[in-house]
Design a protein around this motif. Structure first.
Motif, PDB file in Angstrom:
ATOM      1  N   CYS A 128      -0.891   1.979   6.707  1.00 11.38           N
ATOM      2  CA  CYS A 128      -1.172   2.366   5.329  1.00 11.38           C
ATOM      3  C   CYS A 128      -0.406   3.634   4.943  1.00 11.38           C
ATOM      4  N   ARG A 129      -0.426   4.631   5.823  1.00 12.54           N
ATOM      5  CA  ARG A 129       0.272   5.887   5.542  1.00 12.54           C
ATOM      6  C   ARG A 129       1.790   5.688   5.536  1.00 12.54           C
ATOM      7  N   ARG A 130       2.259   4.881   6.470  1.00  8.77           N
ATOM      8  CA  ARG A 130       3.712   4.721   6.628  1.00  8.77           C
ATOM      9  C   ARG A 130       4.328   3.834   5.544  1.00  8.77           C
ATOM     10  N   GLU A 131       3.652   2.731   5.211  1.00  3.99           N
ATOM     11  CA  GLU A 131       4.242   1.752   4.308  1.00  3.99           C
ATOM     12  C   GLU A 131       3.632   1.782   2.911  1.00  3.99           C
ATOM     13  N   GLY A 132       2.503   2.469   2.764  1.00  3.11           N
ATOM     14  CA  GLY A 132       1.880   2.571   1.452  1.00  3.11           C
ATOM     15  C   GLY A 132       1.094   1.349   1.035  1.00  3.11           C
ATOM     16  N   SER A 133       1.018   0.336   1.905  1.00  2.00           N
ATOM     17  CA  SER A 133       0.266  -0.872   1.596  1.00  2.00           C
ATOM     18  C   SER A 133      -0.045  -1.582   2.905  1.00  2.00           C
ATOM     19  N   LEU A 134      -0.814  -2.654   2.795  1.00  2.00           N
ATOM     20  CA  LEU A 134      -1.168  -3.467   3.958  1.00  2.00           C
ATOM     21  C   LEU A 134      -0.975  -4.934   3.586  1.00  2.00           C
ATOM     22  N   ASP A 135      -0.491  -5.717   4.541  1.00  2.00           N
ATOM     23  CA  ASP A 135      -0.289  -7.138   4.316  1.00  2.00           C
ATOM     24  C   ASP A 135      -1.636  -7.847   4.186  1.00  2.00           C
ATOM     25  N   GLN A 136      -1.774  -8.680   3.189  1.00  2.41           N
ATOM     26  CA  GLN A 136      -3.063  -9.327   2.918  1.00  2.41           C
ATOM     27  C   GLN A 136      -3.490 -10.249   4.053  1.00  2.41           C
ATOM     28  N   THR A 137      -2.551 -11.001   4.615  1.00  3.74           N
ATOM     29  CA  THR A 137      -2.892 -11.903   5.716  1.00  3.74           C
ATOM     30  C   THR A 137      -3.365 -11.107   6.929  1.00  3.74           C
ATOM     31  N   TYR A 138      -2.665 -10.015   7.201  1.00  2.00           N
ATOM     32  CA  TYR A 138      -3.049  -9.136   8.315  1.00  2.00           C
ATOM     33  C   TYR A 138      -4.465  -8.598   8.096  1.00  2.00           C
ATOM     34  N   CYS A 139      -4.744  -8.118   6.890  1.00  2.00           N
ATOM     35  CA  CYS A 139      -6.057  -7.533   6.598  1.00  2.00           C
ATOM     36  C   CYS A 139      -7.171  -8.572   6.709  1.00  2.00           C
ATOM     37  N   SER A 140      -6.926  -9.765   6.178  1.00  3.61           N
ATOM     38  CA  SER A 140      -7.936 -10.814   6.243  1.00  3.61           C
ATOM     39  C   SER A 140      -8.226 -11.199   7.689  1.00  3.61           C
ATOM     40  N   THR A 141      -7.182 -11.283   8.508  1.00  2.00           N
ATOM     41  CA  THR A 141      -7.358 -11.626   9.914  1.00  2.00           C
ATOM     42  C   THR A 141      -8.143 -10.543  10.644  1.00  2.00           C
TER      43      THR A 141
END
Length: 283
Positions: free
Chosen positions: A140-153
């Motif tokens: 989150c800090r490095r890329e400013g966002s999170l992948d939705q598939t990653y988060c759901s998993t």
């Protein structure tokens, strides 16, 4: 993936720094830092199941209580994990705190059914949850966002992991025959807090819920593991501790504001709950 900086559900006297919140269908992730702060008070009232992790730093003293009867008072350190179910609020107080934390929120609609009746808890350390939260913080800090598939998993994995951990922690015996709902507990705590300076009887508390004194006593103990008198005394001493820290009122007045007429009884009760005399606590 939506990024926000609002802090819905968190009410703190001093907000943290570098707060970041990211949402996805079925969950959200939050992280923030706090520079050294003398004292913070507040309330957390989540609409999702909330898993909170101390990623670094800590607090010399962390005290909190939840609507479902869980209480903690002690140090907070790296790796500590706590769980707060959806719809259950937590009142907290921190002293001498400097930390970075992360929180993963899981929508009850997608969580494991086993979490629906779960109660609040805290563990001194959980490497799996700490590692997952730290990884999400780093991305989150490095890329400013999170992948939705990653988060759901990750959310589904965490939901199942928590369900299994809670099952392991649950007593093997039968559930209490009598208990109170979360709303009934919250209403009872609010009624107690509003009348701490007055005598409080079991009938005062049971009548407001429309149940008998005997049923209320058994249900309250079944829900919290404590008797009403134990909880009333504890909350009176929590109020006394705050008044001693935050005001210059004479100890006898503090005792009266906490519903205790005898200074000697107040001193004994305070020492039994806090480990110090009222005068030493104030220093």
């Amino acid at each position: 993936m939506q990024q926000k900086t609002r802090n819905e559900g968190w009410q703190l006297t001093q907000p943290p720094q570098d707060h970041l919140r990211i949402e996805w269908p079925g969950g959200r992730f939050e992280t923030a830092r706090r520079r050294r702060t003398g004292e913070v008070e507040g309330k957390i009232a989540p609409d999702f199941h909330l898993i909170m992790v101390t990623l670094s730093g800590g607090a010399a003293h962390h005290a909190f209580r939840t609507d479902d009867g869980y209480r903690y008072e002690g140090r907070d350190a790296k790796g500590m994990v706590s769980f707060l179910p959806a719809g259950c609020s937590r009142e907290l107080r921190l002293r001498d705190v400097a930390w970075e934390w992360g929180a993963i929120a899981i929508d009850p609609a997608v969580a494991s059914p086993k979490l629906h009746d779960a109660k609040s808890f805290l563990v001194g350390r959980d490497d799996f949850i700490h590692g997952m939260t730290a990884q999400m913080r780093g991305l989150c800090r490095r890329e400013g966002s999170l992948d939705q598939t990653y988060c759901s998993t990750m959310t589904l994995a965490l939901s199942e992991y928590l369900s299994n951990k809670i099952a392991e922690r649950s007593p093997r015996g039968p559930s209490p025959k009598y208990t109170l709902t979360r709303r009934q507990l919250r209403d009872t705590y609010e009624r107690i807090d509003a009348r701490l300076a007055e005598p409080i009887s079991i009938s005062d508390l049971s009548l407001s819920l429309g149940i008998s004194e005997g049923h209320f006593f058994r249900a309250f103990r079944g829900a919290t593991g404590q008797t009403p008198l134990e909880v009333i005394s504890s909350r009176r001493m929590d109020r006394a501790a705050r008044l001693l820290r935050e005001t210059d009122l004479p100890i006898v007045e503090v005792a009266a504001l906490c519903g205790i007429a005898s200074p000697s009884h107040f001193a004994r009760l305070f020492r039994s709950h806090k480990g110090h005399s009222p005068s030493l606590w104030r220093k």
